[in-house]
Design a protein around this motif. Structure first.
Motif, short mmCIF file in Angstrom:
data_model
loop_
_atom_site.label_atom_id
_atom_site.label_comp_id
_atom_site.label_asym_id
_atom_site.label_seq_id
_atom_site.Cartn_x
_atom_site.Cartn_y
_atom_site.Cartn_z
N ARG A 33 0.86 -1.19 0.00
CA ARG A 33 0.00 0.00 0.00
C ARG A 33 0.89 1.23 0.00
NH1 ARG A 33 -5.70 -0.72 1.01
NH2 ARG A 33 -5.72 1.43 0.33
N ASP A 34 0.48 2.24 -0.72
CA ASP A 34 1.17 3.53 -0.73
C ASP A 34 0.08 4.58 -0.70
OD1 ASP A 34 3.76 4.93 -0.91
OD2 ASP A 34 2.92 5.74 -2.77
N GLY A 35 -0.10 5.16 0.49
CA GLY A 35 -1.26 6.02 0.67
C GLY A 35 -2.50 5.16 0.52
N GLY A 36 -3.45 5.59 -0.28
CA GLY A 36 -4.65 4.81 -0.51
C GLY A 36 -4.54 3.85 -1.68
N ASP A 37 -3.39 3.85 -2.35
CA ASP A 37 -3.21 3.03 -3.55
C ASP A 37 -2.63 1.66 -3.24
OD1 ASP A 37 -4.05 5.24 -4.98
OD2 ASP A 37 -2.02 5.81 -5.62
N TYR A 38 -2.89 0.72 -4.13
CA TYR A 38 -2.22 -0.58 -4.15
C TYR A 38 -1.11 -0.45 -5.18
CZ TYR A 38 -6.37 -2.30 -1.77
OH TYR A 38 -7.39 -2.50 -0.87
#
Length: 157
Positions: free
Chosen positions: A61-66
């Protein structure tokens, strides 16, 4: 140049189908034999067939992203899921029973690529051997949720 033997490809397809079924039944509670608990299901649309295709992938996960990488075991050929999302970046992400629509965006910025690469390698060191095995640049892709699942809202399954 690394290429996969056709028998290997058929075995991967069979194992993938079994894993997808178990993942959905157990909502991701059963770890993937190679990816552990860092596994999502990515649904893309076949670039030629138009059919929905589901692939289990390792992610961070990076912030709200996959964030995922198109390694295909270090093959010189990109994985089908990656070629599918290049044709249509609208995807579905299943994360331990949570389903959301997302948009796939390839990471181009060299600094961001290296930062994310280090995070991916930290949870799956084999990526480094994949990178050495191939002549292509292994693509890193952000899957950015858009907050709308096919039913019209985010949902748990």
């Amino acid at each position: 140049m690394a290429q996969h033997h056709p028998l290997f490809v058929q075995l991967v397809k069979a194992a993938t189908a079994a894993h997808v079924t178990l993942y959905r039944l157990m909502r991701g509670a059963l770890p993937h034999p190679f990816l552990g608990r860092h596994c999502i299901l990515l649904t893309t649309t076949g670039r030629r067939s138009g059919k929905k295709r589901v692939t289990p992938l390792l992610f961070v996960r990076d912030g709200g992203d996959y964030v995922v990488v198109g390694s295909w075991g270090g093959s010189d050929t990109p994985p089908h899921w990656y070629r599918n999302l290049r044709a249509d970046p609208r995807v579905i992400v299943e994360d331990h029973g949570y389903v959301t629509s997302a948009v796939a965006i390839e990471v181009d910025d060299p600094e961001e690529y290296e930062r994310l690469w280090q995070r991916l390698v930290a949870i799956y060191p084999t990526y480094e051997s994949y990178r050495r095995r191939t002549t292509r640049r292994l693509p890193i892709v952000r899957l950015s949720p858009v907050g709308v699942a096919p039913t019209g809202k985010e949902r748990r399954i």
